[in-house]
Every structure is written in C-alpha cells, then in structure tokens.
Design an enzyme around this catalytic site. Structure first.
Site, PDB file in Angstrom:
ATOM      1  N   CYS A  49      71.848  28.627  38.555  1.00 22.02           N
ATOM      2  CA  CYS A  49      71.927  27.563  39.569  1.00 22.02           C
ATOM      3  C   CYS A  49      71.535  26.185  39.052  1.00 22.02           C
ATOM      4  O   CYS A  49      71.614  25.196  39.789  1.00 22.02           O
ATOM      5  CB  CYS A  49      71.095  27.936  40.796  1.00 22.02           C
ATOM      6  SG  CYS A  49      69.318  27.957  40.477  1.00 22.02           S
ATOM      7  N   CYS A  59      64.917  36.209  30.028  1.00 22.86           N
ATOM      8  CA  CYS A  59      65.205  37.585  29.656  1.00 22.86           C
ATOM      9  C   CYS A  59      64.693  37.794  28.234  1.00 22.86           C
ATOM     10  O   CYS A  59      64.939  36.981  27.348  1.00 22.86           O
ATOM     11  CB  CYS A  59      66.714  37.812  29.717  1.00 22.86           C
ATOM     12  SG  CYS A  59      67.186  39.418  29.085  1.00 22.86           S
ATOM     13  N   CYS A  62      67.954  38.800  25.764  1.00 21.37           N
ATOM     14  CA  CYS A  62      68.993  37.853  25.320  1.00 21.37           C
ATOM     15  C   CYS A  62      68.641  36.398  25.602  1.00 21.37           C
ATOM     16  O   CYS A  62      69.493  35.520  25.535  1.00 21.37           O
ATOM     17  CB  CYS A  62      70.320  38.199  25.981  1.00 21.37           C
ATOM     18  SG  CYS A  62      70.314  37.899  27.754  1.00 21.37           S
ATOM     19  N   HIS A  81      69.186  44.517  31.314  1.00 21.77           N
ATOM     20  CA  HIS A  81      68.086  43.963  30.514  1.00 21.77           C
ATOM     21  C   HIS A  81      66.850  43.982  31.392  1.00 21.77           C
ATOM     22  O   HIS A  81      66.701  43.132  32.262  1.00 21.77           O
ATOM     23  CB  HIS A  81      68.403  42.521  30.071  1.00 21.77           C
ATOM     24  CG  HIS A  81      69.498  42.443  29.057  1.00 21.77           C
ATOM     25  ND1 HIS A  81      70.070  41.253  28.678  1.00 21.77           N
ATOM     26  CD2 HIS A  81      70.126  43.400  28.333  1.00 21.77           C
ATOM     27  CE1 HIS A  81      71.007  41.469  27.769  1.00 21.77           C
ATOM     28  NE2 HIS A  81      71.060  42.783  27.555  1.00 21.77           N
ATOM     29  N   CYS A  94      58.609  44.088  34.173  1.00 19.36           N
ATOM     30  CA  CYS A  94      59.460  45.215  33.826  1.00 19.36           C
ATOM     31  C   CYS A  94      60.185  45.646  35.098  1.00 19.36           C
ATOM     32  O   CYS A  94      59.555  46.083  36.064  1.00 19.36           O
ATOM     33  CB  CYS A  94      58.642  46.377  33.271  1.00 19.36           C
ATOM     34  SG  CYS A  94      59.654  47.853  33.036  1.00 19.36           S
ATOM     35  N   CYS A  97      59.626  49.336  36.064  1.00 22.11           N
ATOM     36  CA  CYS A  97      58.340  49.623  36.710  1.00 22.11           C
ATOM     37  C   CYS A  97      58.179  48.795  37.986  1.00 22.11           C
ATOM     38  O   CYS A  97      57.281  49.008  38.779  1.00 22.11           O
ATOM     39  CB  CYS A  97      57.186  49.294  35.774  1.00 22.11           C
ATOM     40  SG  CYS A  97      57.181  50.249  34.269  1.00 22.11           S
ATOM     41  N   CYS A 167      -0.135  21.561  41.680  1.00 20.28           N
ATOM     42  CA  CYS A 167       1.172  21.372  42.297  1.00 20.28           C
ATOM     43  C   CYS A 167       2.106  20.586  41.378  1.00 20.28           C
ATOM     44  O   CYS A 167       3.315  20.754  41.408  1.00 20.28           O
ATOM     45  CB  CYS A 167       1.044  20.709  43.655  1.00 20.28           C
ATOM     46  SG  CYS A 167       0.056  19.218  43.626  1.00 20.28           S
ATOM     47  N   HIS A 438      -0.122  14.814  46.622  1.00 19.57           N
ATOM     48  CA  HIS A 438       0.363  16.181  46.511  1.00 19.57           C
ATOM     49  C   HIS A 438       1.835  16.121  46.102  1.00 19.57           C
ATOM     50  O   HIS A 438       2.568  15.239  46.527  1.00 19.57           O
ATOM     51  CB  HIS A 438       0.200  16.866  47.878  1.00 19.57           C
ATOM     52  CG  HIS A 438       0.686  18.282  47.886  1.00 19.57           C
ATOM     53  ND1 HIS A 438       0.186  19.229  47.028  1.00 19.57           N
ATOM     54  CD2 HIS A 438       1.618  18.903  48.658  1.00 19.57           C
ATOM     55  CE1 HIS A 438       0.804  20.389  47.265  1.00 19.57           C
ATOM     56  NE2 HIS A 438       1.679  20.211  48.243  1.00 19.57           N
TER      57      HIS A 438
END
Lengths: 488, 93
Positions: A49, A59, A62, A81, A94, A97, A167, A438
């Site tokens: 596109c 890929c 290729c 592929h 993949c 998978c 302190c 303090h």
C-alpha cells in the site's frame, strides 16, 4: 516466555543461519550507519500500500516489506513465508505459532546493533532492563520470601532515639538513608570491606543500618555505635552538646569517604584523573568553577574545586533560585582586594564568578541561617522558598558561557541528553533559638510520599507542608540518571 | 499520510532525529512510571487469561487503549513542542 525460539525458526536458522536477520536488523531496525539510515528512510514503505506503517514488518525469507494492517499477513499466506521481523523493535513473528517468538542468539544480535546505533547517533546507551545472571536466578528461586512494596508501605521508615541532643545526627542519618542512590548501593551490598567485623568502619556501620531500616521492624533504633564511630574519627564533634547538623553532615561524608578506602575492588580505586571514585564522591561531589577576570587585560584564570555542598546567603533573596542566581553572579573585587594577574604580572582589580562545572548526583544546599561574628551570634529566620523540582542548567559553567557569547538555546534533539533536573528528597529544619534548638527532617520515602522524622516519631507529611517549612539543609537528587557507556 | 508528511518522515529517519526523539520519549515514559504501569496492566491481563495461551495481539488489543490514556499530558506536550520546533528550524535551512 522462553528464549529458545520455536521449531520453525530453528529450522530456518539451520538452513540459512542468522545472516538474514542480522542484515534486516542492522539496516532497518537499528541503523548502525548513515548508509543504513538512508536505506531505511527511502525503502521502509509497505510494498502493497505504500504507507510507512502501521507497524512495518519485513519478511525474513525474501525481505518483503509490508504493514501489519493485513499486508504482511497476506504476503506470508500466499508465499508460505512464515517468519517476519517487526521493524520497530526487531521481534520475530512466526505465522505458524501465531505469535512473536524469542530467540536468545537473535536477541543478542539486536542488543549489539542497538549499542552501535546509539554510538552512531551520539546518544547515550539505551535502557536495558536488569536480568538476573544464573547465580542470581538460583538465589531468587531458593529464597521464596518476597516483600511487596504497595503504595502505602511504610518500609524503610524507622524512628531514631535521641541520645541527649543527638537530633542533629538523627536528621542527617534519616537523610542519608533516604538518598535513593545511596540506598541502592547499600541494599545491593556493594560495600565489601577488608576491615569487616572489626567494628571500626563507618561504611560497614551504615550498611548495617540500611538493613535495620528495611528489616520491616518498627521500633526506634539507637545509634550509639554510629555516634561513637563518628566521635572517634571526627574528634571536634565529640561531646554531649547540640551540634550543627550541617557540620555533622560534612564530617560524616568525610569519614565515610575515608573509610571507603577499606573496601575491596572498585571502592579504593582512583580514576585516571586522580579523583576518588568512592560511592560518596560518585554521589555527592561536584565541581565548582571559579573564573577570575582581570579588568585591565581581560585575561581569565580558571580553577575548579570539588564541593560536597553549596552554602548560600539567605539575607535578601526570597527563593532558592534567587540565592543560586546571586551565588553565580559575577562579583567585582574592589581596589581593596587586588589579585595578581599572571598575564599583566601585576596586582589588578578583577571580577570573580562562580559557576557549577559538574553537578553532583545529590545537590546539597546549606542555607546560612546561623550568623557567627565577634559581636553577635544570631539565627536568620528569613523566608526562602524552595521548589520540589529544580533545573540547575542556569547555574552551570557551560550555560553561562553560552549566554555570554549570545548563543540561543535551540530545541534540537542533540540537546536532550543534557538533563539537569533535580527533585527534592529531604529537608532538614532547625526550630527554636540558637542555643536551645531542635532539628527535624522531612524525607521522601517514595515518589510523592513524604514523612516527618522527629527523633523517634515518624509522621506522614504533605509536600505542601515540606515546601512551607523554613529549610536549613535542602537535598535534591538528580531526576534522571544517565547510563555510562562501558567501553568509552 | 500526504506526500509532504512522507518526506518529513523520511528526513527524520535519515538524519537520525526520529531515533533521537524516540529515545527521548522512551526515557520520559520510564521516568514518569508509565512503563511500570503498562507492565502491571500486561501482568493483569495475562493473569486473567491464565487458562488459555495469550498471544501478543490479544495483549496489545486489551492493553493499548488503557496504555495510551495513561501517557501524561506533560510528556505529550514536550514531545510535540520539540518536534514542532525542530521541523520548523529544518524547514528554514
């Protein structure tokens, strides 16, 4: 998630090796050279596109570029592929998978390319998340006990008993314990001591103290061992009367810095430039530049001195930024304070300007509220506002130089690496009069979570309350830490 | 994307500035805690679907809208401002 890839990728690697991935990655994922960037800029468009996205893939069989909005999937189906590489992150999909898969060998290739890319662009090393090494992974599996840090946790907070006007010590200890990078150092058990167990090393004592603070126990601690160690090593602080918290802070850093020499490996080592590389110097040391300009020949004599804190006059300015502005302003040294100019070889009037050459990771500011002179000792209660977030750029030597030559601060992304933002993380306050006072401290325990430490009492505080307090010692931590390049 | 936009995009890639901006964005998102928030979102989604094997696409579909909404306005503003200024200075040259 495992990083052994999948059977399809392993078959592909067995047939064609890792080269196809290497090439795609070096040219179109992390461009390791200008040439690669030219290829990526001109050819990284969907072959179907013509668009540069969304989520471009290539890929692996290729080198066909296509977007994830359906076109790479089409290509994969028609050509059979099944492996393709995501061009933004370098992950491999993949199609058999039906998910991204992770392969250790290819991941390592990706990491080396990322480092090369950062180098070629002159940007700092990209963030790499911590991964446990085999030993650490084993330790994590063996020790099942975990401590969950929730937004309302009080972990790391413990009161400190007052041992009779101590302190001043308590509030400095609270500050050090809540210094983010120091905490990381000690909880990471980075101090490995030659004098271990001798009871003479202050760094070991502080290391133990961190364990006590983070043990989860809630009873107040008694710091008699720490106090004794400091008395032994900084004799001018010995005795039971009230001490100045600022003086105690500097003395403590000094003893810690000296005791870091006890450490094995990195602690005792010096950098090539002869500067100490101990954790105290890494965190607290900055460089103060002093430029003395001769008014007759305009020659500049520059010296740089290390500093641990910046003492600021409070009479006059109403804010920390104004104090710093005045601190770094060029000051004319009158005829009464002539300095020998090495250029003119004569005593000349001059101007002197202080700027920050290097910034420490923790910037400590001491507001000079106690005035001691031969006539009078008094406390200055002047209001000085201080921010939660502070940008130190205007007070840096490099910035002042740029202002002087009239260079404008452009918005180019090259400048993004210089980040001098700081966040407030501790404030020590002195209440009461000079001789009957303090000390209390506000500390930031987590982002946006403040507590007031008044000896053994710890109470939740709001940021507003912190910012409205008078302020005697102000502690800022660098907001973003840069990663050092290992091989630079 | 118009032809002009494509050219601007290509130029950003060529000079490496696109990667520099991406690195800046990445840093800002880590600093402000966004990355950790998104990681928690992902963990929650994975936990909810413990029985079936969750894929990246499922995860992205569930987390992306919430993750986008969590990006602080200050980060968006800074990036927008910097990119805009950068493109304008480039145009002059």
């Amino acid at each position: 998630m495992n990083d052994n890839g999948c059977i399809h990728l392993n078959n592909f690697k067995a047939a064609k090796g890792t080269n196809p991935y290497k090439i795609v990655h070096a040219f179109f994922v992390a461009c390791t050279s200008f040439e690669a960037r030219r290829y990526k800029a001109t050819s990284c468009l969907c072959f179907t596109c013509g668009m540069p996205g969304p989520r471009m893939h290539s890929c692996l069989h290729c080198i066909y570029f296509a977007c994830y909005a359906g076109h790479i999937q089409d290509h994969s189906k028609t050509k059979k592929h099944f492996l393709y590489v995501d061009l933004s992150y370098g992950n491999i999909y993949c199609a058999q998978c039906q998910d991204y898969i992770y392969d250790r060998e290819l991941t390592e290739i990706g990491v080396t390319h990322k480092l090369k890319e950062a180098k070629s662009l002159g940007i700092s090393v990209p963030f790499m998340p911590w991964l446990p090494n085999p030993n650490e992974a084993m330790a994590l599996r063996r020790l099942r006990k975990r401590r969950l840090i929730s937004p309302h946790t009080t972990i790391g907070l413990r009161g400190l008993q007052n041992l009779g006007s101590t302190c001043f010590m308590n509030c400095i200890v609270q500050t050090l314990i809540h210094t983010p990078l120091l905490r990381d150092y000690f909880l990471g058990e980075k101090h490995k001591c030659k004098a271990q167990g001798s009871g003479k090393c202050l760094v070991c004592e502080v290391s133990k103290l961190f364990q006590e603070f983070y043990s989860g126990a809630k009873t107040p601690l008694t710091l008699h061992r720490l106090l004794h160690l400091i008395w032994t090593h900084a004799r001018h602080l010995a005795g039971y009367e009230q001490q100045d918290a600022h003086e105690f802070f500097i003395a403590t850093l000094d003893v810690l810095h000296r005791h870091c020499m006890n450490g094995v490996d990195e602690n005792g080592e010096k950098k090539e430039n002869g500067r100490c590389n101990c954790i105290i110097d890494q965190i607290f040391t900055g460089g103060l530049q002093s430029d003395v300009v001769c008014t007759s020949c305009h020659g500049v004599s520059t010296t740089i001195d290390p500093f641990w804190d910046i003492s600021l006059d409070v009479a006059g300015p109403g804010s920390l930024a104004a104090c710093l502005e005045r601190f770094t302003r060029a000051e004319h040294l009158g005829s009464g304070a002539k300095i020998k100019c090495s250029n003119c070889r004569a005593y000349r009037e001059s101007t002197k300007q202080l700027t920050l050459e290097t910034l420490p990771i923790v910037a400590s500011f001491h507001l000079k509220r106690f005035e001691h002179s031969s006539q009078i000792d008094r406390k200055i209660n002047a209001f000085v506002s201080f921010p939660a977030e502070l940008d130190m750029t205007p007070f840096m030597s490099s910035h002042r130089r740029a202002v002087d030559v009239g260079a404008d601060n452009n918005n180019a992304p090259e400048g993004v690496c210089e980040d001098n933002r700081y966040s407030l993380f501790a404030v020590v306050n002195h209440v009461g009069s000079l001789d009957a006072g303090h000390y209390t401290a506000y500390v930031r325990q987590m982002k946006g979570s403040w507590f007031k430490c008044d000896d053994h009492m710890i109470t939740r505080a709001s940021l507003r309350e912190v910012l409205d307090s008078e302020g005697y010692l102000l502690f800022y931590h660098k907001t973003v830490l840069e990663y050092e390049c290992e091989n630079s | 994307m118009t032809v002009n936009n494509t050219i601007a995009h290509q130029r950003l890639v060529l000079t490496g500035d696109r990667e520099r901006f991406k690195e800046l964005l990445r840093r800002r998102l880590i600093e402000c805690g966004w990355r950790d928030q998104v990681r928690m979102l992902c963990r929650d989604v994975v936990k909810e679907n413990e029985s079936n094997n969750i894929t990246f696409d499922m995860l992205a579909a569930r987390v992306t809208p919430r993750a986008r909404a969590l990006v602080p306005d200050t980060v968006k503003k800074e990036l927008l401002q910097k990119i805009k200024t950068h493109l304008l200075t480039q145009k002059d040259q």
